[in-house]
Motif scaffolding. Structure first.
Motif, PDB file in Angstrom:
ATOM      1  N   VAL A 635       2.912  -3.690  -0.545  1.00 32.96           N
ATOM      2  CA  VAL A 635       3.220  -3.767  -1.975  1.00 32.96           C
ATOM      3  C   VAL A 635       2.058  -3.240  -2.802  1.00 32.96           C
ATOM      4  O   VAL A 635       2.238  -2.472  -3.757  1.00 32.96           O
ATOM      5  CB  VAL A 635       3.539  -5.233  -2.369  1.00 32.96           C
ATOM      6  N   GLU A 636       0.847  -3.633  -2.446  1.00 29.33           N
ATOM      7  CA  GLU A 636      -0.338  -3.176  -3.184  1.00 29.33           C
ATOM      8  C   GLU A 636      -0.446  -1.657  -3.179  1.00 29.33           C
ATOM      9  O   GLU A 636      -0.676  -1.035  -4.215  1.00 29.33           O
ATOM     10  CB  GLU A 636      -1.596  -3.780  -2.555  1.00 29.33           C
ATOM     11  N   LYS A 637      -0.284  -1.049  -2.021  1.00 28.96           N
ATOM     12  CA  LYS A 637      -0.444   0.395  -1.917  1.00 28.96           C
ATOM     13  C   LYS A 637       0.716   1.141  -2.567  1.00 28.96           C
ATOM     14  O   LYS A 637       0.528   2.216  -3.137  1.00 28.96           O
ATOM     15  CB  LYS A 637      -0.611   0.790  -0.450  1.00 28.96           C
ATOM     16  N   LEU A 638       1.920   0.571  -2.481  1.00 32.23           N
ATOM     17  CA  LEU A 638       3.059   1.189  -3.157  1.00 32.23           C
ATOM     18  C   LEU A 638       2.844   1.202  -4.667  1.00 32.23           C
ATOM     19  O   LEU A 638       3.163   2.186  -5.342  1.00 32.23           O
ATOM     20  CB  LEU A 638       4.349   0.428  -2.818  1.00 32.23           C
ATOM     21  N   GLN A 639       2.303   0.126  -5.202  1.00 25.36           N
ATOM     22  CA  GLN A 639       2.042   0.048  -6.637  1.00 25.36           C
ATOM     23  C   GLN A 639       1.087   1.144  -7.088  1.00 25.36           C
ATOM     24  O   GLN A 639       1.248   1.741  -8.152  1.00 25.36           O
ATOM     25  CB  GLN A 639       1.444  -1.311  -6.994  1.00 25.36           C
ATOM     26  N   LYS A 640       0.070   1.421  -6.264  1.00 27.90           N
ATOM     27  CA  LYS A 640      -0.961   2.377  -6.652  1.00 27.90           C
ATOM     28  C   LYS A 640      -0.455   3.815  -6.652  1.00 27.90           C
ATOM     29  O   LYS A 640      -0.947   4.654  -7.415  1.00 27.90           O
ATOM     30  CB  LYS A 640      -2.162   2.253  -5.717  1.00 27.90           C
ATOM     31  N   VAL A 641       0.521   4.124  -5.792  1.00 26.37           N
ATOM     32  CA  VAL A 641       1.007   5.505  -5.708  1.00 26.37           C
ATOM     33  C   VAL A 641       2.304   5.731  -6.468  1.00 26.37           C
ATOM     34  O   VAL A 641       2.643   6.868  -6.790  1.00 26.37           O
ATOM     35  CB  VAL A 641       1.200   5.929  -4.229  1.00 26.37           C
ATOM     36  N   ASP A 642       3.020   4.669  -6.774  1.00 28.56           N
ATOM     37  CA  ASP A 642       4.336   4.800  -7.421  1.00 28.56           C
ATOM     38  C   ASP A 642       4.171   4.825  -8.939  1.00 28.56           C
ATOM     39  O   ASP A 642       4.545   3.880  -9.641  1.00 28.56           O
ATOM     40  CB  ASP A 642       5.244   3.651  -6.978  1.00 28.56           C
ATOM     41  N   LYS A 643       3.616   5.916  -9.452  1.00 27.98           N
ATOM     42  CA  LYS A 643       3.352   6.022 -10.887  1.00 27.98           C
ATOM     43  C   LYS A 643       4.639   6.087 -11.708  1.00 27.98           C
ATOM     44  O   LYS A 643       4.694   5.605 -12.839  1.00 27.98           O
ATOM     45  CB  LYS A 643       2.499   7.266 -11.164  1.00 27.98           C
ATOM     46  N   ASP A 644       5.687   6.703 -11.139  1.00 27.43           N
ATOM     47  CA  ASP A 644       6.946   6.853 -11.872  1.00 27.43           C
ATOM     48  C   ASP A 644       7.869   5.656 -11.707  1.00 27.43           C
ATOM     49  O   ASP A 644       9.011   5.683 -12.176  1.00 27.43           O
ATOM     50  CB  ASP A 644       7.673   8.121 -11.400  1.00 27.43           C
ATOM     51  N   ASN A 645       7.404   4.647 -11.002  1.00 30.12           N
ATOM     52  CA  ASN A 645       8.194   3.431 -10.793  1.00 30.12           C
ATOM     53  C   ASN A 645       9.551   3.728 -10.144  1.00 30.12           C
ATOM     54  O   ASN A 645      10.578   3.140 -10.490  1.00 30.12           O
ATOM     55  CB  ASN A 645       8.411   2.690 -12.121  1.00 30.12           C
ATOM     56  N   GLU A 646       9.542   4.659  -9.197  1.00 35.98           N
ATOM     57  CA  GLU A 646      10.779   4.990  -8.497  1.00 35.98           C
ATOM     58  C   GLU A 646      11.011   4.062  -7.302  1.00 35.98           C
ATOM     59  O   GLU A 646      12.134   3.611  -7.061  1.00 35.98           O
ATOM     60  CB  GLU A 646      10.725   6.448  -8.024  1.00 35.98           C
ATOM     61  N   LEU A 647       9.950   3.784  -6.557  1.00 33.43           N
ATOM     62  CA  LEU A 647      10.090   2.946  -5.368  1.00 33.43           C
ATOM     63  C   LEU A 647      10.071   1.464  -5.699  1.00 33.43           C
ATOM     64  O   LEU A 647      10.636   0.652  -4.970  1.00 33.43           O
ATOM     65  CB  LEU A 647       8.969   3.262  -4.369  1.00 33.43           C
ATOM     66  N   MET A 648       9.390   1.107  -6.798  1.00 31.50           N
ATOM     67  CA  MET A 648       9.202  -0.306  -7.132  1.00 31.50           C
ATOM     68  C   MET A 648      10.193  -0.799  -8.190  1.00 31.50           C
ATOM     69  O   MET A 648      10.003  -1.856  -8.771  1.00 31.50           O
ATOM     70  CB  MET A 648       7.769  -0.523  -7.637  1.00 31.50           C
ATOM     71  N   ARG A 649      11.246  -0.027  -8.440  1.00 36.22           N
ATOM     72  CA  ARG A 649      12.266  -0.482  -9.401  1.00 36.22           C
ATOM     73  C   ARG A 649      12.900  -1.774  -8.905  1.00 36.22           C
ATOM     74  O   ARG A 649      13.141  -1.931  -7.698  1.00 36.22           O
ATOM     75  CB  ARG A 649      13.345   0.587  -9.557  1.00 36.22           C
ATOM     76  N   PRO A 650      13.161  -2.710  -9.809  1.00 39.26           N
ATOM     77  CA  PRO A 650      13.738  -4.001  -9.383  1.00 39.26           C
ATOM     78  C   PRO A 650      15.036  -3.869  -8.594  1.00 39.26           C
ATOM     79  O   PRO A 650      15.307  -4.679  -7.710  1.00 39.26           O
ATOM     80  CB  PRO A 650      13.966  -4.732 -10.717  1.00 39.26           C
ATOM     81  N   ASP A 651      15.864  -2.840  -8.912  1.00 38.39           N
ATOM     82  CA  ASP A 651      17.133  -2.690  -8.199  1.00 38.39           C
ATOM     83  C   ASP A 651      16.976  -1.909  -6.898  1.00 38.39           C
ATOM     84  O   ASP A 651      17.969  -1.587  -6.243  1.00 38.39           O
ATOM     85  CB  ASP A 651      18.171  -2.018  -9.101  1.00 38.39           C
ATOM     86  N   HIS A 652      15.710  -1.579  -6.523  1.00 44.76           N
ATOM     87  CA  HIS A 652      15.461  -0.901  -5.257  1.00 44.76           C
ATOM     88  C   HIS A 652      14.444  -1.641  -4.400  1.00 44.76           C
ATOM     89  O   HIS A 652      13.920  -1.095  -3.435  1.00 44.76           O
ATOM     90  CB  HIS A 652      14.951   0.522  -5.510  1.00 44.76           C
ATOM     91  N   LEU A 653      14.189  -2.907  -4.744  1.00 45.24           N
ATOM     92  CA  LEU A 653      13.181  -3.685  -4.030  1.00 45.24           C
ATOM     93  C   LEU A 653      13.641  -5.137  -3.970  1.00 45.24           C
ATOM     94  O   LEU A 653      13.816  -5.783  -5.006  1.00 45.24           O
ATOM     95  CB  LEU A 653      11.836  -3.585  -4.763  1.00 45.24           C
TER      96      LEU A 653
END
Length: 688
Positions: A635-653
């Protein structure tokens, strides 16, 4: 993972969701293609948001990682909350375990330890002489190595049962490796210097592994590797003893089965029937004694005393009948007295320095592995704990001190430790008793071994190493893991057909290849739902109960994701999608690829790019990527690289596959319902 917040599933009121456990029927774009209807219980279902872990600095993360790597047992825990005086006492007891059990020692314990010590001494004396011969060293060095090292271990060791001294495998390896450059017959003094120096480097390696807490390195010698290696070495050692059992003088120095057997039959003229007769008789006696003790453990003293009894009896026979004049070779004169210092014999420069370092490393690791394995085996039987790192330090210092007191490589012996355990040893004092017994032998009894025949030493070695051939353990490995059995067979065949060290290297290489294969080709499975539940399991494993979910491809990755397996995972997931599309007549089109990351313990920079590349590739096919239960580091590393909030969108996590399926199914159902309402309104507009 930190705290999780809760959201009701969008598109449906809480009252409807909580009413009598309704179920969700997962929709399909084409109802004719839906091969079954998924019923997932929805009573009071809440979607838990994935949140980042509590923030920690880089230094804090590093400290936690170092602690888990090097201090998993938390050795300093016992010092917490203690007054300074108590901490000093605990520290002294930690370094010198004898201070822990010494103050409470009693006469009752002493009685048991004296009996055990004398018993293992009766085994250690003939084995020490025999194993020194196996290492191509003077017989007296074997007795020296049974005197000083046990004293050191009694002070520093944490095992109550371990009986230390020379062992067959380490002796064989040291002798065979040093013979590659120096002849023990042509230049015995240099050979002895190399043996002591190799022992010194073995001790340095062993103590360093313990001090730096790098004991996990010896775990690369798997159980299958050790069983195959030990069995192969036992065969080679036994065949080498044909020299003594047949009375051959000119025998090959090679350690492979073909040259050994060739040498046996090429030197048929040197066979001595007197030696053969004596060897067969005493070998049968020793094997019978071993069998009796194995069948009835209470008669352990039979096999423990048989070697010394055989030495005494054979010596008397040779002396009485002057058999040394009739073809039976004897040990000859042994130097009387205690260990002379040997620090002046250590060599730290010259043409052989590479050989002694290599020999020290290999014999040190083998001896360390054997000693710790034996110590832990008997500790588990008596339900106490052996500290592996402390044992490494104890064995290492034992060999360092031994190398400057005319001793060669020593460690815990399984046969002597078994006798020590069965004889009722209570503490490490039994090693001191054994050492004192050997000291008395060195001071007063050396002349008695002059007429001891070499054939009896060969018989003792054969009897000792036969126990290293563990057929039931090999069969057990065959039943459980065929790959491990291949490793075992490769180690065995490599030792008997090539050489001891190369056979070991082959087995370790195959084991490392297996680990690399597991890293580069991690296990990935497609999950299906157990109908009527929110449980998801491997479709192949639960093929009779689990069913695929229409519109979803659920994949579980069961390993860390890193640079070595990212390409494979990308290709494998895309191939699964293509297989599902090719099978479109049976299954509806995939709308979502759900990746369950519950077992992904760590991820690196290259691994993080997998999800971005995968999302772009499947979006072209109209498929969305959904991640489930990523752990803190991910989660920490995804947050740092997911600038466009594509992977960490609430409906995709999501936190669980069940929540992801239910939420996405409800969203698709609401979307389909809205589209239907809009279509109906459009059709109704002209009429109005």
């Amino acid at each position: 993972m930190g705290e999780a917040s809760h959201d009701k599933i969008e598109g449906s009121s809480p009252s409807k969701l909580n009413n009598q456990h309704p179920t969700i029927n997962t929709p399909s774009n084409n109802n004719n293609n839906m091969h079954h209807c998924m019923n997932i219980p929805m009573g009071g279902l809440e979607v838990h948001k994935v949140v980042p872990p509590p923030r920690r600095s880089t230094l804090q993360k590093l400290m936690v990682r170092l602690k888990e790597t090097f201090f998993p047992d938390d050795p300093l825990h016992q010092f917490k909350g203690q007054p300074p005086k108590k901490q000093w006492i605990l520290g002294a007891q930690y370094v010198f375990p004898i201070l822990e059990w010494g103050p409470t020692y009693s006469f009752k314990l002493l009685k048991s330890d004296i009996i055990s010590g004398i018993t293992i001494a009766s085994l250690a004396i003939p084995q020490g002489i025999s194993y020194a011969k196996l290492a191509n060293l003077p017989a007296i060095v074997g007795l020296y190595s049974s005197f000083v090292p046990p004293l050191v271990y009694a002070v520093l060791g944490s095992s109550k049962d371990l009986a230390v001294g020379p062992v067959s495998i380490a002796s064989l390896i040291m002798g065979s490796m040093l013979m590659q450059e120096v002849s023990p017959t042509k230049d015995p003094n240099l050979f002895l210097q190399l043996a002591f120096t190799s022992t010194f480097f073995s001790g340095i390696i062993q103590a360093s592994l313990g001090l730096l807490r790098l004991g996990f390195i010896i775990d690369f010698l798997s159980k299958a590797t050790l069983i195959g290696f030990m069995a192969g070495a036992a065969v080679i050692v036994s065949l080498q003893q044909l020299k003594s059992l047949l009375g051959i003088q000119n025998f090959t120095k090679k350690m492979a089965i073909v040259p050994v057997l060739s040498s046996v039959f090429e030197e048929r003229k040197e066979w001595s029937w007197q030696t053969i007769l004596m060897g067969v008789c005493f070998l049968l006696l020793l094997l019978i004694a071993r069998h009796v003790s194995m069948r009835k453990p209470k008669l352990f003293w039979v096999s423990a005393g048989a070697p010394l009894a055989s030495v005494i009896l054979s010596t008397v026979i040779v002396f009485a009948f002057k058999a040394n004049r009739h073809g039976i070779s004897v040990i000859g004169d042994l130097q009387k007295g205690l260990n002379p210092p040997s620090w002046n014999m250590l060599i730290f420069s010259g043409t052989h320095i590479g050989l002694v370092i290599k020999t020290g490393i290999i014999t040190g690791i083998i001896a360390l592995t054997e000693g710790i394995a034996v110590g832990r085996t008997f500790a588990s039987l008596r339900e106490y704990r052996v500290d592996g790192n402390k044992e490494m330090i104890a064995i290492g210092l034992m060999n360092i001190i031994g190398s400057i007191t005319s001793c060669y490589i020593t460690t815990g012996s399984f046969s002597r430790s078994a006798v020590n355990h069965n004889a009722g040893a209570k503490t490490a004092l039994s090693n001191i008793v054994m050492s004192v017994t050997v000291m008395v032998t060195l001071l007063f009894l050396m002349p008695l071994f002059h007429y001891t025949p070499n054939v009896i030493l060969g018989a003792i070695i054969v009897t000792a190493v036969i126990g290293l051939i563990d057929v039931p353990a090999a069969y057990h490995i065959w039943k459980i893991d065929k790959y491990d059995f291949i490793v075992l067979v490769c180690a065995f065949l490599g030792v008997i057909f090539i050489s001891v060290q190369q056979g070991l290297a082959i087995a370790v290489g195959i084991s490392v290849f297996k680990i690399l294969l597991q890293v580069t080709r991690p296990r990935t499975v497609v999950l299906g739902n157990i109908p009527g539940t929110d449980v998801f399991r491997d479709l192949h494993h639960y093929n009779e109960s689990a069913v695929s979910v229409p519109g979803f491809l659920i994949i579980s990755i069961e390993a860390a994701i890193n640079f070595a397996n990212t390409t494979y995972l990308n290709e494998r997931i895309l191939r699964w999608i293509e297989e599902e599309e090719d099978d479109g007549n049976k299954h509806p089109n995939i709308r979502f690829v759900i990746i369950d990351m519950s077992a992904v313990s760590s991820i690196d920079t290259t691994g993080i790019t997998l999800f971005g590349d995968l999302r772009k590739a499947i979006r072209k096919k109209g498929v969305e990527l959904v991640l489930v239960n990523p752990l803190a580091e991910v989660v920490e590393k995804l947050q740092k690289v997911d600038k466009d909030n594509e992977l960490m969108r609430p409906d995709h996590l999501y936190l669980s596959v069940g929540e992801a399926i239910a939420s996405l199914s409800m969203a698709m159902k609401n979307q389909a319902s809205n589209m239907y309402d809009e279509e109906m309104q459009t059709n109704a507009s002209p009429k109005s």
